[in-house]
Design a protein around this motif. Structure first.
Motif, PDB file in Angstrom:
ATOM      1  N   TYR A 207     -13.383  42.366  43.902  1.00 20.78           N
ATOM      2  CA  TYR A 207     -13.792  41.433  44.966  1.00 20.78           C
ATOM      3  C   TYR A 207     -12.663  41.145  45.954  1.00 20.78           C
ATOM      4  O   TYR A 207     -12.830  40.322  46.846  1.00 20.78           O
ATOM      5  CB  TYR A 207     -14.274  40.117  44.339  1.00 20.78           C
ATOM      6  N   MET A 208     -11.520  41.800  45.798  1.00 18.84           N
ATOM      7  CA  MET A 208     -10.331  41.470  46.569  1.00 18.84           C
ATOM      8  C   MET A 208     -10.299  42.216  47.901  1.00 18.84           C
ATOM      9  O   MET A 208     -10.611  43.409  47.968  1.00 18.84           O
ATOM     10  CB  MET A 208      -9.083  41.804  45.745  1.00 18.84           C
ATOM     11  N   ALA A 209      -9.899  41.524  48.961  1.00 17.98           N
ATOM     12  CA  ALA A 209      -9.802  42.138  50.287  1.00 17.98           C
ATOM     13  C   ALA A 209      -8.700  43.198  50.303  1.00 17.98           C
ATOM     14  O   ALA A 209      -7.704  43.079  49.587  1.00 17.98           O
ATOM     15  CB  ALA A 209      -9.519  41.063  51.332  1.00 17.98           C
ATOM     16  N   PRO A 210      -8.852  44.242  51.131  1.00 23.96           N
ATOM     17  CA  PRO A 210      -7.852  45.321  51.169  1.00 23.96           C
ATOM     18  C   PRO A 210      -6.435  44.828  51.424  1.00 23.96           C
ATOM     19  O   PRO A 210      -5.484  45.333  50.827  1.00 23.96           O
ATOM     20  CB  PRO A 210      -8.352  46.211  52.319  1.00 23.96           C
ATOM     21  N   GLU A 211      -6.274  43.835  52.317  1.00 22.80           N
ATOM     22  CA  GLU A 211      -4.924  43.366  52.631  1.00 22.80           C
ATOM     23  C   GLU A 211      -4.246  42.715  51.433  1.00 22.80           C
ATOM     24  O   GLU A 211      -3.028  42.759  51.280  1.00 22.80           O
ATOM     25  CB  GLU A 211      -4.944  42.396  53.821  1.00 22.80           C
ATOM     26  N   ARG A 212      -5.054  42.127  50.546  1.00 21.68           N
ATOM     27  CA  ARG A 212      -4.462  41.524  49.354  1.00 21.68           C
ATOM     28  C   ARG A 212      -4.193  42.580  48.289  1.00 21.68           C
ATOM     29  O   ARG A 212      -3.220  42.483  47.554  1.00 21.68           O
ATOM     30  CB  ARG A 212      -5.369  40.426  48.799  1.00 21.68           C
TER      31      ARG A 212
END
Length: 216
Positions: free
Chosen positions: A189-194
């Motif tokens: 569920y994590m955004a690419p930037e994170r």
């Protein structure tokens, strides 16, 4: 800690632990009874994966305590029906780490619900609007969630969602030593930037919400 009825652990002389509701890398959640107001509450025992942190690294333990209290105070300022309510924080020399006293949500989590099958599109959209409202309220107060996922969306008996565990991923990141390239959080569920190691921002929470709704 004190003892009330035989076999019941009482926190701060007021909150009697009744049953363990769940746990993870940053502590354990208990169903408890507020003996003063005679109501059911949820207690989160916040602690790092390494239980010896307070003894082996007092500076890191102090950082964890400060960050937990800062997150709790910030969240307490957010008044929204889809954000879990914090009633009280137990923080004293008797306890290695703070305990968060929160409203008890009794309908299970969205993860529990999805274990029985996906939602109808209209139901998922309705739930998404309410969680989005919770995130907007938090972002307006300067709070990022950082770990939006089905397990962190609790459901009231009528099915309305309540977002919980704000800031836990950030607290975990500030106190846990990890090997290079490892990820703290929930990659699905994590955004690419994170995932790439960036701090992210409110938009990262929105990515996680979109992924959660896609799964739902």
């Amino acid at each position: 800690m004190s003892e009330g009825e035989p076999g019941r652990r009482v926190i701060d002389g007021r909150f009697a632990l009744e049953a363990r509701l769940g746990g993870g890398g940053m502590g354990t959640v208990w169903r408890a009874r507020d003996l003063v107001l005679d109501r059911a509450v949820a207690l989160k025992e916040v602690r790092p994966p390494d239980p010896g942190l307070a003894e082996c690294d007092p500076e890191a333990a102090a950082l964890l305590r400060a960050r937990v209290l800062r997150e709790a105070r910030a969240l307490a300022r957010v008044e929204h029906p889809n954000v879990v309510t914090i009633h009280h924080v137990v923080d004293g020399s008797e306890y290695a780490y703070p305990w968060l006293v929160m409203e008890l949500i009794t309908g299970g989590s969205l993860a529990d619900r999805l274990a029985g099958g996906t939602l109808e599109p209209r139901e998922a959209a309705s739930l998404g609007r309410e969680v989005l409202g919770a995130l907007r309220a938090a972002h307006a107060a300067g709070i990022q969630h950082r770990d939006v996922k089905p397990a962190n969306v609790l459901l009231r008996p009528d099915g309305r969602p309540v977002l919980t565990d704000f800031g836990i991923a950030a607290i975990r990141e500030s106190t846990v030593l990890t090997v290079a390239g490892s990820i703290i959080g929930t990659p699905d569920y994590m955004a690419p930037e994170r995932i790439s190691g960036g701090e992210g921002g409110p938009e990262s929470d929105l990515w996680s919400l979109a992924m959660m709704l896609y799964v739902a």
